[in-house]
Design a protein around this motif. Structure first.
Motif, mmCIF file in Angstrom:
data_model
loop_
_atom_site.group_PDB
_atom_site.id
_atom_site.type_symbol
_atom_site.label_atom_id
_atom_site.label_comp_id
_atom_site.label_asym_id
_atom_site.label_seq_id
_atom_site.Cartn_x
_atom_site.Cartn_y
_atom_site.Cartn_z
ATOM 1 N N ARG A 82 14.526 23.356 -33.763
ATOM 2 C CA ARG A 82 15.780 23.091 -33.757
ATOM 3 C C ARG A 82 16.346 22.014 -32.241
ATOM 4 N NH1 ARG A 82 19.520 27.114 -34.744
ATOM 5 N NH2 ARG A 82 21.033 26.470 -32.694
ATOM 6 N N ALA A 83 15.184 21.501 -31.622
ATOM 7 C CA ALA A 83 15.482 20.249 -30.488
ATOM 8 C C ALA A 83 15.045 18.713 -31.664
ATOM 9 C CB ALA A 83 14.588 20.962 -29.618
ATOM 10 N N SER A 84 14.271 19.346 -32.692
ATOM 11 C CA SER A 84 14.081 17.840 -33.598
ATOM 12 C C SER A 84 14.693 17.601 -34.506
ATOM 13 C CB SER A 84 12.894 18.553 -34.905
ATOM 14 O OG SER A 84 12.618 17.885 -35.534
ATOM 15 N N ILE A 85 16.082 18.439 -34.933
ATOM 16 C CA ILE A 85 17.367 18.457 -35.419
ATOM 17 C C ILE A 85 18.399 17.902 -34.502
ATOM 18 C CG2 ILE A 85 19.198 19.581 -37.111
ATOM 19 C CD1 ILE A 85 16.833 21.960 -37.353
ATOM 20 N N ARG A 86 18.463 17.976 -33.766
ATOM 21 C CA ARG A 86 19.317 17.940 -32.562
ATOM 22 C C ARG A 86 18.923 16.112 -32.250
ATOM 23 N NH1 ARG A 86 20.646 23.540 -30.476
ATOM 24 N NH2 ARG A 86 22.909 23.556 -31.475
ATOM 25 N N ARG A 87 17.745 16.192 -32.172
ATOM 26 C CA ARG A 87 16.906 15.068 -31.469
ATOM 27 C C ARG A 87 17.600 13.718 -32.643
ATOM 28 N NH1 ARG A 87 13.196 16.285 -29.526
ATOM 29 N NH2 ARG A 87 11.401 16.517 -31.240
ATOM 30 N N PHE A 88 17.273 14.595 -33.901
ATOM 31 C CA PHE A 88 17.895 12.974 -34.960
ATOM 32 C C PHE A 88 18.893 13.418 -35.598
ATOM 33 C CE2 PHE A 88 18.827 12.691 -39.934
ATOM 34 C CZ PHE A 88 17.977 11.828 -40.176
ATOM 35 N N TRP A 89 19.691 14.166 -34.655
ATOM 36 C CA TRP A 89 21.382 13.976 -35.471
ATOM 37 C C TRP A 89 20.999 13.310 -34.011
ATOM 38 C CZ3 TRP A 89 24.922 13.220 -37.141
ATOM 39 C CH2 TRP A 89 26.081 13.482 -37.161
ATOM 40 N N TYR A 90 21.577 12.815 -32.983
ATOM 41 C CA TYR A 90 21.632 12.797 -31.674
ATOM 42 C C TYR A 90 21.233 10.501 -31.891
ATOM 43 C CZ TYR A 90 22.867 16.415 -29.385
ATOM 44 O OH TYR A 90 23.398 17.604 -29.126
ATOM 45 N N GLU A 91 20.084 10.707 -32.526
ATOM 46 C CA GLU A 91 19.768 8.726 -32.903
ATOM 47 C C GLU A 91 20.101 8.757 -33.979
ATOM 48 O OE1 GLU A 91 15.727 9.787 -33.659
ATOM 49 O OE2 GLU A 91 15.441 10.535 -31.218
ATOM 50 N N TYR A 92 20.781 9.489 -34.925
ATOM 51 C CA TYR A 92 21.375 8.624 -35.889
ATOM 52 C C TYR A 92 23.042 8.743 -35.688
ATOM 53 C CZ TYR A 92 22.843 8.416 -40.688
ATOM 54 O OH TYR A 92 23.478 8.261 -41.930
ATOM 55 N N VAL A 93 23.017 9.595 -34.714
ATOM 56 C CA VAL A 93 25.174 9.273 -34.575
ATOM 57 C C VAL A 93 24.376 8.129 -33.770
ATOM 58 C CG1 VAL A 93 26.652 9.598 -33.016
ATOM 59 C CG2 VAL A 93 25.472 11.357 -34.469
ATOM 60 N N SER A 94 23.902 7.311 -32.826
ATOM 61 C CA SER A 94 23.238 6.091 -32.041
ATOM 62 C C SER A 94 23.655 5.408 -33.221
ATOM 63 C CB SER A 94 22.700 6.401 -31.572
ATOM 64 O OG SER A 94 22.598 5.567 -30.485
ATOM 65 N N TYR A 95 22.813 5.342 -34.156
ATOM 66 C CA TYR A 95 21.962 4.305 -35.166
ATOM 67 C C TYR A 95 23.679 3.567 -36.215
ATOM 68 C CZ TYR A 95 21.098 3.105 -39.742
ATOM 69 O OH TYR A 95 21.253 2.099 -41.159
ATOM 70 N N VAL A 96 24.611 5.623 -36.262
ATOM 71 C CA VAL A 96 25.789 4.635 -36.967
ATOM 72 C C VAL A 96 26.552 4.342 -36.216
ATOM 73 C CG1 VAL A 96 27.916 5.694 -38.258
ATOM 74 C CG2 VAL A 96 25.474 7.018 -38.545
ATOM 75 N N THR A 97 26.981 4.432 -34.894
ATOM 76 C CA THR A 97 27.763 3.678 -34.230
ATOM 77 C C THR A 97 27.880 2.538 -34.042
ATOM 78 O OG1 THR A 97 28.159 5.629 -32.892
ATOM 79 C CG2 THR A 97 28.777 3.799 -31.566
ATOM 80 N N THR A 98 26.109 2.172 -33.843
ATOM 81 C CA THR A 98 25.783 0.739 -33.599
ATOM 82 C C THR A 98 26.050 -0.462 -34.900
ATOM 83 O OG1 THR A 98 24.230 1.447 -32.073
ATOM 84 C CG2 THR A 98 23.632 -0.972 -33.273
ATOM 85 N N GLN A 99 25.764 0.578 -35.886
ATOM 86 C CA GLN A 99 26.529 -0.869 -37.212
ATOM 87 C C GLN A 99 27.330 -0.469 -37.821
ATOM 88 O OE1 GLN A 99 22.440 -1.150 -37.919
ATOM 89 N NE2 GLN A 99 23.061 -1.239 -40.093
ATOM 90 N N ILE A 100 27.887 0.680 -37.158
ATOM 91 C CA ILE A 100 29.878 0.458 -37.676
ATOM 92 C C ILE A 100 30.358 -0.523 -36.735
ATOM 93 C CG2 ILE A 100 32.222 0.975 -37.570
ATOM 94 C CD1 ILE A 100 30.327 4.034 -38.923
ATOM 95 N N ASP A 101 30.039 -0.745 -35.070
ATOM 96 C CA ASP A 101 30.394 -1.518 -34.399
ATOM 97 C C ASP A 101 29.725 -3.300 -35.166
ATOM 98 O OD1 ASP A 101 31.668 0.518 -32.355
ATOM 99 O OD2 ASP A 101 30.105 0.257 -31.361
ATOM 100 N N GLN A 102 29.229 -3.702 -35.538
ATOM 101 C CA GLN A 102 28.300 -4.763 -35.811
ATOM 102 C C GLN A 102 28.972 -4.777 -36.887
ATOM 103 O OE1 GLN A 102 23.710 -4.183 -35.924
ATOM 104 N NE2 GLN A 102 23.741 -4.533 -33.059
ATOM 105 N N GLY A 103 29.405 -4.716 -37.362
ATOM 106 C CA GLY A 103 30.102 -4.726 -38.492
ATOM 107 C C GLY A 103 29.780 -4.377 -40.388
#
Length: 128
Positions: A41-62
């Protein structure tokens, strides 16, 4: 004069010791399974939080975020996390709710190399 324990009492003690040992093994097995479940469960959540961070950064950078290969814990016995039979499906629902709050929709795609050798799942986002 010493009093000798009769055979029935000795047999009862043997059985009680055996039952206590079995109970201890069962408790250890249950504890190990629970700890493994919590790590997954911790692994799934950690992956999710890292993916959200990645998605946010990508979109913020256009840039458009790409899908990411998910850890093996996203698939159990042929059932992926987005399937209701997956033991951690409740986390998928949490992930969907979080994505919806950001105006995104999640998609878990089954991918393969086209040659029948390798396959994997990727988490992707789409605008809602």
């Amino acid at each position: 004069m010493t009093q000798q324990v009769n055979l029935g009492e000795r047999l009862r003690a043997i059985r009680e010791a055996k039952m206590a040992a079995e109970l201890a093994r069962d408790e250890a097995r249950v504890r190990a399974a629970y700890e493994q479940s919590q790590r997954e469960r911790a692994s799934i959540r950690r992956f999710w939080y890292e993916y959200v961070s990645y998605v946010t950064t990508q979109i913020d950078q256009g840039k458009e975020p790409k899908g990411r290969k998910v850890p093996d814990v996203f698939v159990q016995k042929g059932c992926s996390l987005d399937g209701a039979l997956h033991t951690n499906h409740d986390i998928w629902r949490e992930m969907q709710a979080g994505a919806a709050e950001m105006g995104l929709e999640l998609r878990l795609a089954h991918c393969h190399d086209g040659m029948g050798v390798n396959s994997w799942h990727e988490l992707m986002v789409e605008p809602k």
